[in-house]
Structures are given as structure tokens and as C-alpha cells.
Design an enzyme around this catalytic site. Structure first.
Site, mmCIF file in Angstrom:
data_model
loop_
_atom_site.group_PDB
_atom_site.id
_atom_site.type_symbol
_atom_site.label_atom_id
_atom_site.label_comp_id
_atom_site.label_asym_id
_atom_site.label_seq_id
_atom_site.Cartn_x
_atom_site.Cartn_y
_atom_site.Cartn_z
ATOM 1 N N HIS A 94 -5.291 2.607 -4.748
ATOM 2 C CA HIS A 94 -4.257 3.427 -4.095
ATOM 3 C C HIS A 94 -4.649 3.820 -2.675
ATOM 4 O O HIS A 94 -4.418 4.947 -2.248
ATOM 5 C CB HIS A 94 -3.938 4.678 -4.924
ATOM 6 C CG HIS A 94 -3.137 4.375 -6.154
ATOM 7 N ND1 HIS A 94 -1.789 4.123 -6.121
ATOM 8 C CD2 HIS A 94 -3.511 4.259 -7.453
ATOM 9 C CE1 HIS A 94 -1.352 3.874 -7.348
ATOM 10 N NE2 HIS A 94 -2.377 3.945 -8.171
ATOM 11 N N ASP B 84 -4.345 1.037 -0.267
ATOM 12 C CA ASP B 84 -3.797 -0.028 0.589
ATOM 13 C C ASP B 84 -2.554 0.422 1.352
ATOM 14 O O ASP B 84 -2.383 0.100 2.524
ATOM 15 C CB ASP B 84 -3.548 -1.338 -0.190
ATOM 16 C CG ASP B 84 -2.544 -1.219 -1.317
ATOM 17 O OD1 ASP B 84 -2.194 -0.079 -1.713
ATOM 18 O OD2 ASP B 84 -2.097 -2.277 -1.819
ATOM 19 N N GLY C 19 -1.477 -4.139 -14.401
ATOM 20 C CA GLY C 19 -2.362 -3.785 -13.291
ATOM 21 C C GLY C 19 -3.117 -4.989 -12.748
ATOM 22 O O GLY C 19 -4.070 -4.847 -11.993
ATOM 23 N N SER D 233 -1.416 -7.469 -11.236
ATOM 24 C CA SER D 233 -0.608 -7.989 -10.162
ATOM 25 C C SER D 233 0.226 -9.210 -10.522
ATOM 26 O O SER D 233 0.281 -10.200 -9.794
ATOM 27 C CB SER D 233 -1.544 -8.312 -8.994
ATOM 28 O OG SER D 233 -0.837 -8.770 -7.916
ATOM 29 N N ASP E 196 -2.296 -6.770 -3.240
ATOM 30 C CA ASP E 196 -2.122 -7.793 -4.274
ATOM 31 C C ASP E 196 -1.774 -9.145 -3.682
ATOM 32 O O ASP E 196 -2.317 -10.182 -4.074
ATOM 33 C CB ASP E 196 -1.003 -7.380 -5.235
ATOM 34 C CG ASP E 196 -1.315 -6.068 -5.911
ATOM 35 O OD1 ASP E 196 -2.401 -5.524 -5.654
ATOM 36 O OD2 ASP E 196 -0.471 -5.593 -6.685
HETATM 37 P P1 NG1 Z 1 -0.444 -3.268 -9.437
HETATM 38 O O1 NG1 Z 1 0.241 -2.228 -10.203
HETATM 39 O O2 NG1 Z 1 -1.698 -3.681 -10.026
HETATM 40 O O3 NG1 Z 1 0.453 -4.417 -9.153
HETATM 41 C C1 NG1 Z 1 -0.226 -1.652 -7.295
HETATM 42 C C2 NG1 Z 1 0.257 -2.092 -5.927
HETATM 43 C C3 NG1 Z 1 -0.892 -2.299 -4.933
HETATM 44 C C4 NG1 Z 1 -1.842 -1.115 -4.929
HETATM 45 C C5 NG1 Z 1 -2.234 -0.753 -6.356
HETATM 46 C C6 NG1 Z 1 -3.082 0.493 -6.434
HETATM 47 C C7 NG1 Z 1 2.276 -3.485 -6.212
HETATM 48 C C8 NG1 Z 1 2.817 -4.838 -6.043
HETATM 49 N N1 NG1 Z 1 0.977 -3.355 -5.981
HETATM 50 O O4 NG1 Z 1 -0.868 -2.678 -7.972
HETATM 51 O O5 NG1 Z 1 -0.376 -2.534 -3.657
HETATM 52 O O6 NG1 Z 1 -1.273 -0.015 -4.271
HETATM 53 O O7 NG1 Z 1 -1.102 -0.553 -7.192
HETATM 54 O O8 NG1 Z 1 -4.271 0.342 -5.739
HETATM 55 O O9 NG1 Z 1 2.990 -2.560 -6.529
HETATM 56 MG MG MG Z 2 2.549 -5.295 -9.535
#
Ligand code: NG1
Ligand code: MG
Length: 528
Positions: free
Chosen positions: A70, A72, A179, A181, A227
Site C-alpha cells: 500500500h 505504490d 492478492g 494480482s 502489479d
Molecule cells: P492486489 O489486490 O494484490 O491486486 C492491490 C493493488 C496494488 C497495490 C496493492 C497493495 C490493484 C490492481 N492493485 O494489489 O496496486 O496497491 O494492492 O500494496 O488493485
Molecule cells: Mg488486483
């Protein structure tokens, strides 16, 4: 491949998306047999649906984030790493003779998991494509990617550019809401597929990634760029250091050869983290809170009515932007700056939460303006914005990323005196940074959940150096730095104390070797 001699040498290799010719180019040796089945199945299914063979396959991997959670979307660097689980798009271009003759294109989109993701066909006016982020539909990712890619191709090729129609079959083994991606893997593979279908011969990685970051937001999550970067820039055998300032750039990071016998292990909590339904209270709210924290700090500390210059963060105002302005003329090392910012937050953002009214006074704008500026793209639901906790997390997490990367890239201090104690101390140092991230995610950022906390606690008791959630949190996966000879023990502990007892209401789990993933069949928790 032999390891390159220097970081700059590897950086040279990362400009254009590579074309893989065999499965060996892509997957680790032990994954080849199951991947061969999977690819064969994909191509056969394609043929049975569309009655002709696929022309090419676009592939994009999921990722695990090692550290930098959290941060980026506040434009601080992160350290993710691509994983074997990936998204494949088998594609044919029915109008092989050349681009379609009008601005209409036809897309047929199918998924190998037909029951879960029904086949869709649409005719699109490519200069007029509306995507409704309120309707969560699996094809939205593709549509966003398609729209934005065609728009960018048209800018380059001119207004008489005619887009190609496409037949597509998707097979993704990145768990949805895990989580890892899955969404970015789908988006980046889609952009790649659209580019290749429209005759692009070489695809620039930075351009692809930047397109993917922006186009994924249209689906409904106001995300950062970690991601998509991890999916595009990662090289096999390396983690990836991604920074967003002054502009997006990434460099591969490998673990020191003197750092043997540790493994990263990913463990799924099987709590589905659905960012679309929870966005207004979780993910999208955090993005707003971080931007508001930046605006507040700027207004109070920098004592100016001039707004911060806008940047590439989702709301155009970021904690990194404030950081830059605050230390504009300072030569202090980056780590020291971050430490100072932690203290600054403690002394400036003294309240537990801030109402819209309080913020509007501090920022010298009306509540209506505040809502327009911060809440109109994606709505959020809260009476109090927790600026202090979120900013403390972001600055301290950004510092941990620096400390982690410095350990990886400059291991000499720990390693020169040879093996034994020094290796153990080194691994523990890496692990304790990951543990600190988990504590901060749980307490300050409030993005963990009891199941993730439990997985981490069990792993640490069984010998993990460092355990934490990975990705957005609130469910999904966790990542653990484990001495390789303790991996089996950690897995056994999870089986006993988590998978068999905590989730005992799940009637059974089956490992599906073809898909390379666990299948869950649960009468009680169908959502998980
Ligand atoms: P996840 O939920 O793993 O896709 C999300 C965000 C990232 C980053 C992380 C927390 C999307 C596509 N990605 O990842 O950019 O903020 O949470 O570090 O929502
Ligand atoms: Mg995602």
C-alpha cells in the site's frame, strides 16, 4: 542463463517485451509437465470454440509482493516478484486479410472456466466504448484494455487506423481476489494481445505498463502501478524494484548468492478479498486517505496556499509529492528524510480521525469541493478519515523497502565473514522487516484479517524468518521467508493449525494438477 555481471547490464534487457518460443523459456523445470497439459488444453479448446486454430498466445504472470504494501499509489518504491501462475490469452484475428473496414470491431471472448465466466460477444464502436465500473463483469478488464490500447494506437497511426476484430480464449490460474494480482495479469495480457493483433511488432514495456495502470482503474479500483509493473518487467529468477518517480522505472533484483537456503512461500488464506464491493470502505478509501494526508501535511507544514503540483498518483496528490516538496532543497539521505517524516506525522496529525468539516477548514476549501476533489471518481464511505495512521504506515513502509533493498544489494557487511551466524543474522534482518510490515498493515493500515494474522503467527512459530500479507490484504495470500529446510515443517503446521482446523467448515479441498491450484468446495462458505 548466466547471471549478468551488473545491474546496468540487466536493465538493458528490459526494454521490450520478450517473445518466448518454448515453455522452457517461461516456466521452471518442475512446472513444465503440468503447463504442457494446460497449454494443450487451451489450444484445443480454442479450436473447438472458434473452429480454427489460435494465431498466438499472450501471457502475463501474477505477482507476489515481497515488501512495500500500500505504498505504490503514494508513489513510493515497491519490491514485488512475478510468480509462475499466469494469465494466458489465446487469440486469433478472424479478418486475417487486414484491419476491419469500419470503426466497428467484433470481439468474442471466452474463458476455459465456462461456468464461472460465461462467453461474451460484442460489437464495438472503438471510438465510443463505455465501460460501466458499477457492473462487475469479468470482461471489463479486457474492454478497458482494448479501449485504451486502440486509443493509443490511433494517436500514433492517425485517424484512418482501423482496429482488428479478435477471437479470444482466456485461461488464468492466478486466484481471483487472492492478492496475487489476477487483475493486472489479465489487463497486461489483454493489452499485449490487442497490440499484437493490430500488427505491433515490438512492444515497449514502459508504454505497456503505463497503459495497463491507467486502464485498470476504469474497472473500479483506484490502484497504484505495482502489479502491472511486476507483470511486465519481471525477469525469471529475480525480484523487481519498481519506482514511480520521476517516472515509472524498474530494475531486477537478485538475492545474493551468499544468501542460500531461504525460500519464499506463498500461503492462501482462502478469504476472498473482493475489492469491488469493499472499495468504498477499504482500498479506495485508503487511496483517498493517503491523498488527504498529503494535502493536509502540505497545507499545515509547508504553510502555503499554493496546491501541491499534481503527479501520476490516482488522485494526483500523493505523500511522495508532499515529501518532495518538503525536502525540496535538502541533501539529506532518503532514509533520513523518511524517518523525519514519521516524526512529523506524529507531531502534526495528532487526532485519531478527521471529519470532512475539519479537513475542509485545514485545506481551505468547502466540503462540497473536498468531495468533488477526492470522492467523485470512486465513492468512499466513512465519517472519519484516519490520516495519521495511514501516513505513518506509508512513510515507515517506504523506509522498510529501502532497508530491505539495501540489505539485498549490499550484503557484504553481513556476508563477508562467512556463513554460520552472519547468514542467520542477515536472514533474520530481512525477515524482521517483513514482520514489521505485517504489524503495520494490521494496526495502522487495518488491511489484514484474523485469518492472515493467524497464518503468519503459525509460520513464525514453525521457523519462518518473516511473514506478512501480500497484495491489498483483507484476505487473499500471505508471503513468508522460510529457511528451505523448514518449508515442510511450516506447511505441516499450516495444515494442522489452519487448513484443517480454522477452516474445518470447508468440507474438502482438492488439488487440481491441471490448473495447478487448489479447488475449494465449501457448503458453508461458498463465497470463499
Ligand atoms: P492486489 O489486490 O494484490 O491486486 C492491490 C493493488 C496494488 C497495490 C496493492 C497493495 C490493484 C490492481 N492493485 O494489489 O496496486 O496497491 O494492492 O500494496 O488493485
Ligand atoms: Mg488486483
Amino acid at each position: 542463463l548466466p547471471l549478468p555481471a551488473s545491474y546496468s547490464e540487466i536493465a538493458m534487457m528490459t526494454e521490450v517485451v520478450p517473445v518466448a518460443h518454448t515453455l522452457e523459456d517461461i516456466y521452471p523445470p518442475d512446472a513444465i509437465p503440468s503447463q504442457l497439459n494446460r497449454w494443450t488444453h487451451l489450444l484445443q479448446t480454442f479450436k473447438s470454440i472458434y473452429l480454427h486454430p489460435a494465431t498466438f498466445v499472450a501471457r502475463s504472470p501474477g505477482r507476489v509482493n515481497i515488501i512495500g504494501e500500500h505504498v505504490d499509489y503514494s508513489l513510493y518504491p515497491v519490491l514485488p516478484m512475478a510468480i509462475t501462475a499466469d494469465c494466458l490469452l489465446a487469440v486469433s484475428i478472424p479478418d486475417e486479410l487486414g484491419p476491419a473496414s469500419s470503426t466497428t470491431l467484433k470481439v468474442c471472448l471466452a474463458n476455459v472456466q465456462r461456468d464461472k465466466f460465461p462467453q461474451r460477444e460484442f460489437e464495438l464502436q472503438y471510438d465510443d466504448m463505455e465501460i460501466d465500473s458499477n457492473v462487475h463483469e469479468w470482461t471489463n478488464y479486457f474492454k478497458c484494455a482494448l479501449r485504451d490500447t486502440l486509443k493509443s494506437l490511433r494517436t500514433v497511426r492517425g485517424s484512418d487506423f482501423r482496429p482488428a476484430s479478435m477471437n479470444v480464449l482466456l485461461d488464468s490460474v492466478v486466484p481471483v481476489g487472492g492478492g496475487l494480482s489476477s487483475s493486472a495479469a489479465f489487463t497486461t495480457a489483454s493489452i499485449l494481445a490487442v497490440m499484437v493483433s493490430n500488427g505491433e511488432k515490438s512492444v515497449n514495456k514502459t508504454a505497456l505498463t503505463e497503459l495497463a495502470i491507467v486502464s485498470e482503474r476504469a474497472v473500479g479500483v483506484n490502484s497504484g502501478g505495482m502489479d502491472q509493473s511486476a507483470s511486465v518487467f519481471s525477469l525469471r529468477g529475480n525480484a523487481l524494484y519498481v519506482d514511480f518517480i520521476p517516472s515509472l522505472h524498474a530494475r531486477p533484483v537478485y538475492f545474493p548468492r551468499t544468501c542460500p537456503r531461504v525460500s519464499f512461500v506463498i500461503a492462501q488464506s482462502f478469504v476472498a478479498a473482493d475489492k469491488y464491493t469493499t472499495g468504498p470502505v477499504y482500498y479506495n478509501l485508503r487511496v483517498v486517505e493517503c491523498s488527504l494526508a498529503a494535502a493536509y501535511l502540505h497545507a499545515v507544514v509547508n504553510e502555503t496556499s499554493k496546491p501541491l503540483p499534481t503527479d501520476s498518483s490516482p488522485l494526483g496528490i500523493s505523500l511522495r509529492g508532499f515529501h518532495k516538496a518538503y525536502f525540496a532543497s535538502s541533501t539529506k539521505p532518503f532514509n533520513m528524510q523518511l524517518l523525519e517524516l514519521v516524526d512529523l506525522v506524529k507531531s502534526t496529525l495528532t487526532k485519531d480521525g478527521y471529519t470532512r468539516e475539519e479537513l475542509s477548514v485545514a485545506l481551505n476549501i468547502s466540503v462540497v469541493e473536498l468531495k468533488m476533489r477526492y470522492e467523485s471518481v470512486f465513492p468512499v464511505r466513512t465519517a472519519m478519515f484516519k490520516l495519521r495512521q495511514r501516513a505513518l504506515h506509508v512513510f515507515s513502509e517506504a523506509l522498510r523497502v529501502q532497508q530491505f533493498i539495501q540489505l539485498l544489494e549490499h550484503p557484504a557487511g553481513f556476508m563477508s565473514h562467512d556463513i554460520g551466524d552472519s547468514t542467520e543474522t542477515y536472514n533474520k534482518k530481512l525477515g524482521s522487516l517483513m514482520n514489521a510490515t505485517q504489524d503495520s498493515c494490521r494496526d495502522l493500515y487495518q488491511c489484514s484479517c484474523p485469518e492472515l494474522d493467524k497464518l503468519c503467527a503459525i509460520a513464525r512459530r514453525a521457523g519462518s524468518y518473516g511473514s506478512r500479507l501480500t497484495g491489498a490484504g483483507w484476505g487473499g495470500c500471505s508471503v513468508h521467508l522460510v529457511p528451505t529446510d523448514r518449508v515442510e515443517a511450516v506447511k505441516a503446521a499450516w495444515e494442522k493449525e489452519y487448513y484443517n482446523s480454522v477452516l474445518d467448515e470447508i468440507s474438502h479441498r482438492r488439488y487440481n494438477p491441471l490448473r495447478g491450484s487448489w479447488l475449494l468446495v465449501s457448503p458453508h462458505r461458498t463465497k470463499r
